[in-house]
Design an enzyme around this catalytic site. Structure first.
Site, PDB file in Angstrom:
ATOM      1  CG  HIS A  77     176.153 -23.585 -51.310  1.00  0.00           C
ATOM      2  ND1 HIS A  77     176.393 -24.192 -50.203  1.00  0.00           N
ATOM      3  CD2 HIS A  77     174.876 -23.430 -51.635  1.00  0.00           C
ATOM      4  CE1 HIS A  77     174.876 -24.554 -49.611  1.00  0.00           C
ATOM      5  NE2 HIS A  77     174.286 -24.114 -50.611  1.00  0.00           N
ATOM      6  N   PRO A  78     178.506 -23.685 -54.781  1.00  0.00           N
ATOM      7  CG  PRO A  78     177.090 -23.711 -56.971  1.00  0.00           C
ATOM      8  CD  PRO A  78     177.062 -24.243 -55.678  1.00  0.00           C
ATOM      9  CB  SER A  94     173.085 -24.868 -57.968  1.00  0.00           C
ATOM     10  OG  SER A  94     173.917 -23.891 -57.626  1.00  0.00           O
ATOM     11  CD  GLU A  97     168.531 -22.671 -55.673  1.00  0.00           C
ATOM     12  OE1 GLU A  97     167.826 -23.391 -55.261  1.00  0.00           O
ATOM     13  OE2 GLU A  97     169.894 -22.457 -55.465  1.00  0.00           O
TER      14      GLU A  97
HETATM   15  N1  GUN Z   1     171.935 -19.081 -53.917  1.00  0.00           N
HETATM   16  C1  GUN Z   1     171.059 -19.931 -54.434  1.00  0.00           C
HETATM   17  N2  GUN Z   1     171.688 -20.929 -55.224  1.00  0.00           N
HETATM   18  C2  GUN Z   1     173.180 -20.568 -54.993  1.00  0.00           C
HETATM   19  C3  GUN Z   1     174.227 -21.325 -55.390  1.00  0.00           C
HETATM   20  O1  GUN Z   1     173.987 -22.191 -56.052  1.00  0.00           O
HETATM   21  N3  GUN Z   1     175.393 -20.880 -55.134  1.00  0.00           N
HETATM   22  C4  GUN Z   1     175.568 -19.854 -54.268  1.00  0.00           C
HETATM   23  N4  GUN Z   1     176.929 -19.320 -53.840  1.00  0.00           N
HETATM   24  N5  GUN Z   1     174.522 -19.111 -53.698  1.00  0.00           N
HETATM   25  C5  GUN Z   1     173.209 -19.450 -54.269  1.00  0.00           C
END
Ligand code: GUN
Length: 178
Positions: A77-78, A94, A97
């Site tokens: 995850h970034p 991502s 979100e």
């Molecule tokens: N929660 C929802 N999307 C992400 C994401 O891309 N990275 C992280 N760290 N938390 C998230």
């Protein structure tokens, strides 16, 4: 009274070959197509054609994985409001979100706070802070971030895995609604 049809995934997971499963659902877990493949190996039936049922089975695959595999998924995850987000280098899911939680609207002070928290969290746990951001604004995210920094390593790995399972459920629901 007619009952409404539950939302169904398309293509239906129960009709997918392994290759189709990877193609259509391999990205539900960030950069971790093995989760969709493990679910397929369990033998998918029509029961799994709803987003929540597939999400539950995929979540089980992740829960049953070794702690090393779980950590790799978390590490895929970034950072929230991180440099990759600023540079436009995130996956489509991502990106939407993070934008949905207003993380692309942070003030310079808020970006600095995320930067400091991301660094402290990664130093302590060795993986990035992951939280299902749907329904949260950046103030709630920052508050959760500070609180979770106090957790021990095992609690925090389990919390991150639960959050990732939640993110996957939201992703699958969004796909069924399209
Ligand atoms: N929660 C929802 N999307 C992400 C994401 O891309 N990275 C992280 N760290 N938390 C998230």
């Amino acid at each position: 009274m007619p009952t409404s049809n539950p939302l169904l995934l398309s293509p239906a997971p129960s009709q997918c070959s392994l290759e189709m499963m990877t193609h259509h659902y391999g990205d539900v877990y960030e950069h971790s197509p093995w989760v969709a493949e493990s679910a397929w190996q369990q033998g998918l039936t029509e029961v799994h054609d709803t987003p929540d049922a597939l999400a539950e089975l995929m979540g089980l695959m992740l829960q049953q994985a070794s702690s090393e595999q779980q950590i790799k998924v978390i590490q895929a995850h970034p950072d929230l409001a991180g440099k990759a987000a600023l540079a436009g280098e995130l996956t489509q899911d991502s990106t939407s979100e993070q934008a949905g939680a207003g993380l692309d609207q942070c003030s310079p002070e808020e970006f600095s706070r995320f930067e400091a928290l991301n660094a402290a969290y990664k130093k302590k746990f060795g993986f990035p802070f992951v939280i299902a951001v749907k329904g949260l604004d950046r103030h709630a995210i920052l508050a959760a971030f500070e609180e979770r920094l106090n957790n021990d390593a095992v609690t925090e790995r389990q919390t991150a895995i639960q959050q990732i399972i939640r993110i996957a459920r939201f992703r699958l629901r969004a796909r069924a609604e399209q």
